[in-house]
Structures are given as C-alpha cells and as structure tokens.
Design a protein around this motif. Structure first.
Motif, PDB file in Angstrom:
ATOM      1  N   GLU A   1      43.564  30.871  47.730  1.00  0.00           N
ATOM      2  CA  GLU A   1      43.187  31.256  46.658  1.00  0.00           C
ATOM      3  C   GLU A   1      45.187  32.590  46.537  1.00  0.00           C
TER       4      GLU A   1
ATOM      5  N   ALA B   1      46.112  35.743  46.569  1.00  0.00           N
ATOM      6  CA  ALA B   1      46.544  37.029  46.248  1.00  0.00           C
ATOM      7  C   ALA B   1      45.851  37.765  44.888  1.00  0.00           C
ATOM      8  N   ARG B   2      45.286  39.142  44.804  1.00  0.00           N
ATOM      9  CA  ARG B   2      45.711  39.482  43.209  1.00  0.00           C
ATOM     10  C   ARG B   2      46.677  40.404  43.438  1.00  0.00           C
TER      11      ARG B   2
ATOM     12  N   ASP C   1      35.189  29.667  43.716  1.00  0.00           N
ATOM     13  CA  ASP C   1      35.472  31.385  43.853  1.00  0.00           C
ATOM     14  C   ASP C   1      33.723  30.802  44.315  1.00  0.00           C
TER      15      ASP C   1
ATOM     16  N   LYS D   1      30.964  33.510  47.406  1.00  0.00           N
ATOM     17  CA  LYS D   1      29.988  34.456  48.517  1.00  0.00           C
ATOM     18  C   LYS D   1      32.167  34.093  49.257  1.00  0.00           C
ATOM     19  N   GLY D   2      32.232  36.775  49.414  1.00  0.00           N
ATOM     20  CA  GLY D   2      34.239  36.449  50.172  1.00  0.00           C
ATOM     21  C   GLY D   2      34.841  35.913  49.894  1.00  0.00           C
ATOM     22  N   LYS D   3      35.389  35.399  48.955  1.00  0.00           N
ATOM     23  CA  LYS D   3      36.021  34.952  47.570  1.00  0.00           C
ATOM     24  C   LYS D   3      36.993  36.763  47.328  1.00  0.00           C
ATOM     25  N   ALA D   4      37.544  36.930  47.775  1.00  0.00           N
ATOM     26  CA  ALA D   4      38.282  38.040  47.510  1.00  0.00           C
ATOM     27  C   ALA D   4      39.492  38.736  45.604  1.00  0.00           C
ATOM     28  N   LEU D   5      39.748  36.715  45.235  1.00  0.00           N
ATOM     29  CA  LEU D   5      40.373  37.409  44.370  1.00  0.00           C
ATOM     30  C   LEU D   5      39.143  37.278  43.055  1.00  0.00           C
TER      31      LEU D   5
ATOM     32  N   ARG E   1      35.840  38.718  42.964  1.00  0.00           N
ATOM     33  CA  ARG E   1      35.371  39.985  43.687  1.00  0.00           C
ATOM     34  C   ARG E   1      36.257  40.817  42.916  1.00  0.00           C
ATOM     35  N   SER E   2      37.647  40.648  43.142  1.00  0.00           N
ATOM     36  CA  SER E   2      38.340  41.798  42.252  1.00  0.00           C
ATOM     37  C   SER E   2      38.686  41.904  41.070  1.00  0.00           C
TER      38      SER E   2
ATOM     39  N   ARG F   1      35.787  40.711  39.629  1.00  0.00           N
ATOM     40  CA  ARG F   1      34.499  41.069  38.839  1.00  0.00           C
ATOM     41  C   ARG F   1      33.529  39.648  38.755  1.00  0.00           C
TER      42      ARG F   1
END
Length: 110
Positions: free
Chosen positions: A11, A13-14, A60, A62-66, A68-69, A71
């Motif tokens: 994925e 990065a934000r 997506d 658990k633990g997937k940063a994008l 979570r960013s 929401r």
C-alpha cells in the motif's frame, strides 16, 4: 486510468496519497469480503463513464496504516480525492447512482 480489479501491494504511504494530482478513488476492502465483492459490478458500471479517474484498491485490515489514517471502519469504503484532498466518501455502496454522483463530484474542478 480505469477501474482496477487487483489490490495494490504494498500500500502507498499516506504522504504519497496526499500528493496525488487529479481525481482519485481509493477503495479499501479485502478480497474475501462479501460486501466488497458485491460492490464490484456497480463500481465497474460507474467507472466505465469516468476513465480519467484513478482507482487504487487497497487491501485493508488490522495494522494497515493507510486505512487507519483514513479512519476506515467498514468495507468497502471508497474515498474520493481531488488533488490529494478528500471530497466524498461512500461506505458499503450498493448501487451505481451514489458512486456516479461521487465520481462526478471528484471530477469537478475546485
């Protein structure tokens, strides 16, 4: 650009997403998710009329940063971006009309 059927790996990065130019839809979901599978036909119909909109499919979980960013809580979640800024969001879309409206909105100049 057109609708994609495969999940992007890894994925982005934000920061990369925030710097994307033009209209983009990020679809958060999972390949085994029934809601995600059911949304594919309406998505394909809606995207057919918007070849200029970039589509990024993100697996997506658990633990997937994008995810979570952004929401993300339910799948699929569609985040409609114009020049890296969110202009619309759909959660568990079930018809072409809502997707089409959001695609038209993201394609409009600011």
């Amino acid at each position: 650009m057109a609708m994609t059927s495969t999940y992007t790996s890894p994925e982005p990065a934000r920061q990369e997403v925030d710097q994307l130019g033009g209209p983009t839809v990020i679809e958060f979901g999972a390949p085994w998710c029934g809601y995600c599978m059911a949304a594919q036909a309406p998505l394909a119909r809606a995207f057919a009329g918007h070849p200029d909109v970039r589509h990024i499919k993100i697996e997506d979980g658990k633990g997937k940063a994008l995810g979570r960013s952004f929401r993300v809580k339910l799948w699929p979640t569609l985040v409609f971006l114009r020049d890296g800024r969110e202009v619309a969001r759909l959660v568990r879309p079930d018809g072409v009309a809502d997707i089409e409206r959001a695609l038209q909105e993201v394609g409009q100049p600011a």
